[in-house]
Design a protein around this motif. Structure first.
Motif, short mmCIF file in Angstrom:
data_model
loop_
_atom_site.label_atom_id
_atom_site.label_comp_id
_atom_site.label_asym_id
_atom_site.label_seq_id
_atom_site.Cartn_x
_atom_site.Cartn_y
_atom_site.Cartn_z
N VAL B 45 1.04 -0.78 -0.24
CA VAL B 45 -0.02 -0.10 -0.04
C VAL B 45 0.87 1.09 0.38
CG1 VAL B 45 -1.53 1.61 1.22
CG2 VAL B 45 -2.55 -0.96 0.58
N SER B 46 0.45 2.33 -1.19
CA SER B 46 1.39 3.65 -0.68
C SER B 46 0.44 5.06 -0.92
CB SER B 46 1.99 2.99 -2.06
OG SER B 46 2.96 4.72 -1.56
N GLY B 109 9.74 5.92 7.04
CA GLY B 109 9.87 5.74 6.17
C GLY B 109 11.30 4.70 4.99
N ARG B 110 11.24 4.79 3.42
CA ARG B 110 12.24 4.64 3.05
C ARG B 110 12.45 4.45 2.21
NH1 ARG B 110 14.72 -0.10 3.83
NH2 ARG B 110 13.10 -1.42 5.68
N SER B 111 13.93 4.88 1.80
CA SER B 111 15.17 6.21 1.14
C SER B 111 15.55 5.01 0.49
CB SER B 111 15.22 7.58 1.50
OG SER B 111 17.01 6.92 1.29
N LEU B 112 15.73 5.07 -0.81
CA LEU B 112 16.42 4.47 -1.61
C LEU B 112 17.64 4.72 -1.72
CD1 LEU B 112 16.91 3.47 -4.87
CD2 LEU B 112 16.83 5.71 -6.21
N ARG B 113 18.23 5.72 -0.99
CA ARG B 113 20.15 5.43 -1.14
C ARG B 113 20.38 4.77 0.49
NH1 ARG B 113 23.80 9.00 -3.50
NH2 ARG B 113 24.99 7.35 -2.69
N SER B 114 19.24 5.28 1.49
CA SER B 114 19.81 5.50 2.83
C SER B 114 19.35 5.01 4.07
CB SER B 114 20.14 6.89 2.90
OG SER B 114 19.05 7.72 3.51
N GLY B 115 18.40 4.06 3.46
CA GLY B 115 17.62 3.29 4.36
C GLY B 115 15.94 3.83 4.27
N PRO B 116 16.17 2.63 6.24
CA PRO B 116 14.88 3.37 6.64
C PRO B 116 15.12 4.71 7.03
CG PRO B 116 16.07 1.16 7.76
CD PRO B 116 16.65 1.70 7.05
N ILE B 148 6.09 14.86 6.61
CA ILE B 148 5.77 14.04 6.42
C ILE B 148 6.73 14.68 4.92
CG2 ILE B 148 5.08 11.97 5.22
CD1 ILE B 148 3.17 12.83 6.41
N TYR B 149 8.24 14.55 5.35
CA TYR B 149 9.59 14.25 4.24
C TYR B 149 9.00 13.41 3.02
CZ TYR B 149 12.61 16.58 7.24
OH TYR B 149 12.61 17.11 9.13
N PRO B 150 9.00 14.32 1.50
CA PRO B 150 8.50 13.37 0.45
C PRO B 150 8.73 12.12 0.32
CG PRO B 150 9.07 15.66 -0.31
CD PRO B 150 9.65 15.28 1.01
N THR B 151 9.98 11.82 0.85
CA THR B 151 10.07 10.30 0.63
C THR B 151 9.61 9.40 1.52
OG1 THR B 151 11.87 10.71 1.84
CG2 THR B 151 12.89 10.61 -0.21
N ALA B 152 8.84 9.96 2.52
CA ALA B 152 8.30 9.10 3.90
C ALA B 152 6.38 9.02 3.31
CB ALA B 152 8.19 9.55 5.17
N GLU B 153 6.13 10.59 2.83
CA GLU B 153 4.37 9.53 1.89
C GLU B 153 4.03 8.50 1.66
OE1 GLU B 153 2.12 12.41 1.76
OE2 GLU B 153 3.34 13.60 1.94
N GLY B 154 3.36 8.14 2.50
CA GLY B 154 2.81 6.67 1.95
C GLY B 154 3.74 5.68 3.20
N GLY B 155 4.88 5.94 3.77
CA GLY B 155 4.88 5.19 4.84
C GLY B 155 4.26 4.69 5.88
N ALA B 156 4.58 4.20 6.57
CA ALA B 156 4.08 3.76 8.14
C ALA B 156 3.77 5.00 8.98
CB ALA B 156 4.75 2.43 8.54
N VAL B 157 2.51 5.09 9.80
CA VAL B 157 2.49 5.97 10.91
C VAL B 157 2.50 5.10 11.99
CG1 VAL B 157 0.95 7.59 12.06
CG2 VAL B 157 1.38 7.62 9.99
N GLY B 166 -1.66 4.03 10.91
CA GLY B 166 -2.36 3.97 9.74
C GLY B 166 -1.41 4.43 8.56
N ILE B 167 -1.26 5.55 7.35
CA ILE B 167 -0.64 5.12 6.35
C ILE B 167 -0.03 6.77 6.55
CG2 ILE B 167 -0.15 5.26 3.55
CD1 ILE B 167 0.23 2.34 4.91
N ALA B 168 0.76 7.38 6.45
CA ALA B 168 0.97 8.90 6.23
C ALA B 168 0.89 9.54 4.58
CB ALA B 168 2.81 9.03 5.70
N SER B 169 0.58 10.86 5.19
CA SER B 169 -0.06 11.13 3.95
C SER B 169 -0.51 12.95 4.08
CB SER B 169 -1.78 10.92 3.72
OG SER B 169 -2.00 11.72 2.68
N SER B 170 -0.10 13.54 3.48
CA SER B 170 -0.26 14.92 3.15
C SER B 170 -0.32 15.33 2.08
CB SER B 170 1.58 15.95 3.92
OG SER B 170 2.28 15.14 2.98
N SER B 171 -1.41 14.46 1.57
CA SER B 171 -1.96 15.44 0.55
C SER B 171 -3.42 15.97 0.39
CB SER B 171 -2.69 14.03 -0.86
OG SER B 171 -3.45 13.39 -0.06
N PHE B 172 -4.03 15.47 1.65
CA PHE B 172 -5.16 16.39 2.19
C PHE B 172 -4.12 17.81 2.54
CE2 PHE B 172 -5.68 12.51 2.58
CZ PHE B 172 -6.90 12.05 0.81
#
Lengths: 191, 293
Positions: B45-46, B109-116, B148-157, B166-172
């Motif tokens: 889920v993202s 969240g998880r980032s491509l280069r630096s992990g969790p 919520i930093y962009p790489t963490a959008e959709g990550g776990a709260v 739940g799922i982290a969201s700042s789109s609202f």
């Protein structure tokens, strides 16, 4: 030893110096490495000329640039005095995301300001080479540069170096800082 | 004397470490990655808004790289659901009834280069059911004081024990950062896996905001009516101006969208309409959009 944020911050504050360099006297911070006057900071803090160091108690000293990093934004400076409160350094290899992080520095000229947050990530940054950074969700401002990022035990885990556009603070890990200082000290010993 | 700060630090880091086992990096758009949660075996889920128009994405899991196929996306709740070959157990859920304003929360969240990655703060508001501005029906309002930093959008709260809130969201953005509660996400996952989308209320009319006389200042003028739609069945005509639905004023299309959540499908509503200068009322049965399979 007591262990609350206030006490930890106070000890860190005493090991953190204010640095002014050059004619513009742009300010930064530094961390006392040895009681005999060796201080580590960012190279960009001390690049612009005569360096002056102010201790937590208001005493001021001129400082000499001893060494600077070629690959890292690091510099070692020396003040001619004894009995300084050296900071305790910790291992950056053990740092985990989610850990509490405490920054001390002189942002915008406010001496000894403390901010608290968490370690956001540890690793290289997208598009910024292989260098490992401690990325911290801690609010910093210009003047924090060269100051300590510490863990919940008050051990220095990094040197605050810059702030990303999204507000994340980037610190050079203490492992890199200590390696730099060891090389500096070895070179001085040989000279 | 125990070091309370150190204890908090270790608790938070342990929560992040445990939660990060089910958090993936999702390379869903060319500019930056976002995060996703390994929801149940085979399902990821993202965040919907962090995705470009794609049907598969590269993901970086704790164990390595993979490719996830999109199963469906629900703009209303900001949730996208993927199929992905993995056997990670669902994260342990937090007790939703025990959440309180002021409770510690971490965004993992998880980032491509630096992990969790981790950010920490509190649940700054906990209250009941709410509707997103796109009409999404959300079980609990869980506001975060965490950016919520962009790489963490959709990550776990997660809470201090690493249990999933739940799922982290700042789109609202009107509400800043929120957690989309696990119960809401589960409903979206179930609907998308069953039918590819979340059913939404649908009238079958093209609308445009228009100025009207009176206190309300604007309404929605009907520009087109789809054949065999619920609007056609109700006898709505081109040129009608919708001013309210069941007494709720309609000043713009977003206000109408907010009234057409999945629970509205099949319900009977009364539309207030200005037709040829006369205020009239029209009974409408809310339909759903027919999908071409």
């Amino acid at each position: 030893m007591s262990y609350n944020l206030g006490d930890i911050a106070e000890r860190l504050r005493r090991s953190t110096v204010q640095i002014r360099a050059g004619r513009g006297r742009s300010g930064g911070s530094g961390v006392i490495w040895s009681s005999t006057g060796l201080i580590v900071t960012n190279r960009h803090v001390v690049e612009s000329g005569a360096i002056e160091v102010e201790l937590w108690d208001g005493r001021r000293f001129p400082a000499k640039l001893k060494a600077w990093g070629r690959h890292h934004d690091l510099a070692a400076i020396k003040v001619d005095t004894l009995g300084l409160p050296a900071a305790a350094f910790g291992s950056s290899a053990a740092v985990r995301p989610g850990e509490i992080a405490i920054a001390v520095g002189n942002p915008l000229g406010f001496a000894g300001a403390v901010s608290r947050g968490v370690v956001h990530a540890v690793g290289p940054l997208r598009g910024a080479g292989p260098q490992t950074w401690i990325q911290a969700a801690v609010r910093l401002a210009p003047g924090n540069s060269g100051g300590p990022l510490a863990n919940a035990s008050g051990k220095v885990i990094g040197l605050n170096t810059m702030v990303l556009g999204n507000g994340l603070a980037l610190a050079i890990p203490s492992g890199t800082v200590m390696e730099f200082l060891r090389v500096c000290e070895a070179r001085r010993g040989a000279a | 004397m125990p070091n309370a700060l150190l204890e908090l630090s270790q608790t938070a880091a342990a929560a992040v470490e445990s939660a990060s086992r089910s958090v993936a990096s999702v390379q869903g758009n060319p500019r930056f990655g976002s995060s996703g949660v390994l929801w149940s075996p085979g399902v990821l889920v993202s965040a919907e808004h962090a995705l470009a128009d794609v049907d598969k994405v590269e993901v970086i899991l704790p164990q390595g790289h993979g490719e996830a196929q999109i199963a469906g996306r629900d703009r209303a709740t900001g949730i996208a659901v993927f199929r992905l070959d993995h056997q990670v157990a669902a994260p342990v859920p937090a007790d939703a009834t025990a959440l309180r304003a002021g409770s510690l929360a971490l965004v993992v969240g998880r980032s491509l280069r630096s992990g969790p990655t981790a950010s920490m703060g509190i649940l700054s508001s906990v209250s009941g059911r709410w509707r997103t501005r796109f009409g999404g029906d959300v079980d609990q309002f869980l506001q975060l004081d965490i950016s919520i930093y962009p790489t963490a959008e959709g990550g776990a709260v997660v809470d201090a024990e690493g249990k999933l809130i739940g799922i982290a969201s700042s789109s609202f953005s009107r509400y800043g950062a929120v957690a989309i509660p696990a119960a809401t996400v589960q409903r979206v996952v179930d609907a998308i896996l069953a039918q590819g989308h979340v059913a939404r209320g649908y009238l079958g009319i093209g609308l445009r905001e228009v100025a009207i006389a009176g206190e309300q200042k604007s309404g929605l003028i009907v520009l087109s009516v789809e054949e065999r739609s619920s609007a056609a069945a109700a006898g709505l005509l081109m040129g009608d101006v919708l001013t309210a639905l069941d007494g709720t004023p309609l000043r713009d299309a977003e206000q109408l969208q907010a009234l057409l959540g999945s629970d509205s499908v099949g319900s009977k509503r009364v539309a207030s309409v200005i037709r040829a200068g006369q205020a009239i009322e029209v009974a409408v049965t809310i339909g759903t959009r027919r999908r071409e399979a």
